[in-house]
Write an enzyme that holds these catalytic residues in place. Structure first.
Site, PDB file in Angstrom:
ATOM      1  N   GLY A  97      -0.283  -0.397   3.591  1.00 37.06           N
ATOM      2  CA  GLY A  97       0.832   0.278   4.264  1.00 37.06           C
ATOM      3  C   GLY A  97       1.615  -0.647   5.176  1.00 37.06           C
ATOM      4  O   GLY A  97       2.799  -0.409   5.435  1.00 37.06           O
ATOM      5  N   ALA A 144      -2.837   1.292   6.233  1.00 36.94           N
ATOM      6  CA  ALA A 144      -3.141   2.615   6.765  1.00 36.94           C
ATOM      7  C   ALA A 144      -4.566   2.591   7.307  1.00 36.94           C
ATOM      8  O   ALA A 144      -5.402   1.799   6.862  1.00 36.94           O
ATOM      9  CB  ALA A 144      -2.996   3.649   5.667  1.00 36.94           C
ATOM     10  N   GLU A 191      -5.138  -2.122  -1.865  1.00 32.49           N
ATOM     11  CA  GLU A 191      -5.684  -0.764  -1.977  1.00 32.49           C
ATOM     12  C   GLU A 191      -6.699  -0.617  -3.104  1.00 32.49           C
ATOM     13  O   GLU A 191      -7.639   0.172  -3.004  1.00 32.49           O
ATOM     14  CB  GLU A 191      -4.544   0.251  -2.193  1.00 32.49           C
ATOM     15  N   GLU A 230       3.999  -2.290   2.951  1.00 32.65           N
ATOM     16  CA  GLU A 230       4.973  -1.255   2.544  1.00 32.65           C
ATOM     17  C   GLU A 230       5.948  -0.938   3.682  1.00 32.65           C
ATOM     18  O   GLU A 230       7.135  -0.724   3.445  1.00 32.65           O
ATOM     19  CB  GLU A 230       4.225  -0.003   2.101  1.00 32.65           C
TER      20      GLU A 230
END
Ligand code: HXC
Length: 258
Positions: free
Chosen positions: A109, A65, A132, A112
């Protein structure tokens, strides 16, 4: 629809989405994920499309992200706005198979997003990770849930808690990745696999996707019952008649998706 953060093409019966924020290593933001959702909705509605490939660049599938965006978030931005993750639903709920073709970084992300797809095909250069923890957050789009289901608790804990990256070979050994190929063959391999899937009966392909996913949402007895009901329903399809007739007559099947 015009897209600014992704490239969208059709290759025969395959929809191809290329994440395209090269300067940020395809860091994911709401605009990009909105576009991915919109492109998937178009492919989903297109009777001529049987499977989708999502890919990135040679250097990065997606480096996570967008940290610049998240750095300014308050709790209310994250909770009430539900930024980034709110757009992931379409990837999860798309009924046609999605192959992630991953080269370079698939982090946070990005990892993911790849795991939300149905099959991950990796280039030898692929690096997967959930870093993260280094940013003072935890994975927020399935990293703590899909990763242990894919690779075991021990390896998921290792990746999420230490932030180390896992190379393509280790990812294949661990079960996250279905195939590893040389980087220059990645897109061909993914498109060929998607084209192969797209030649089969679409309702059957959708039932297979639904049934395999059910294995992660239910106990064994319920999953087996779900599979058996889906199996029974195949006998209402013209495609089942065609598939078996083709076998008996020693010719290739020609499915009509009904
Ligand atoms: C915003 C990013 C970015 C990211 C890289 N960039 N990752 N920008 N968000 N996630 C930008 C860099 O700032 C830099 O921009 C450019 O991309 C190139 O990156 P470099 O760091 O210079 O490249 P390199 O040295 O090759 O290192 C690559 C890297 C590193 C190892 C991937 O960029 C990195 O660690 N990135 C962050 C990875 C990460 O922590 N991901 C998880 C995010 S949190 P400039 O302008 O400086 O050239 C997350 C939560 C998900 O994903 C929650 C739910 C969706």
């Amino acid at each position: 629809m015009s897209y600014e953060n992704i490239l969208v093409e059709t290759r025969g019966k395959v929809g191809l989405i290329t994440l395209n924020r090269p300067k940020q290593l395809n860091a994911l933001n709401d605009a990009l994920m909105d576009e991915v959702g919109a492109a998937l909705a178009v492919f989903e509605a297109d009777e001529g499309i049987g499977a989708v490939v999502i890919t990135g660049s040679e250097k990065a599938f997606a480096a996570g992200a967008d940290i610049g965006m998240m750095a300014k978030f308050s709790y209310m931005d994250a909770y009430k706005g539900d930024y980034i993750t709110r757009n992931w639903e379409k990837v999860k709920t798309c009924r046609k198979p999605i192959i992630a073709a991953v080269a370079g970084f698939a982090l946070g992300g990005g990892c993911e997003l790849a795991m939300t797809c149905d099959i991950i095909i990796a280039a030898e250069t692929a690096k997967f990770g959930q870093p993260e923890v280094k940013l003072g957050i935890l994975p927020g789009a399935g990293g703590t849930q899909r990763l242990p289901r894919a690779v075991s608790k021990a390896k998921a804990m290792d990746l999420c808690l230490t932030a180390r990256m896992m190379g393509a070979e280790e990812a294949e050994r661990a079960g996250l990745v279905s195939r590893v190929v040389p980087a220059d063959k990645l897109l061909d391999e993914a498109l060929t696999a998607a084209a192969q899937i797209a030649e089969y009966s679409l309702p059957v392909v959708m039932m297979i996707k639904e049934s395999v996913n059910r294995a992660f949402e239910s106990g064994l007895a319920e999953g087996l019952l779900f599979e058996r009901r889906a199996f029974h329903s195949c006998f209402a399809l013209d495609d089942q008649k065609e598939g078996m007739a083709a076998f008996v007559e020693k010719r290739p099947a020609s499915f009509k998706n009904r």
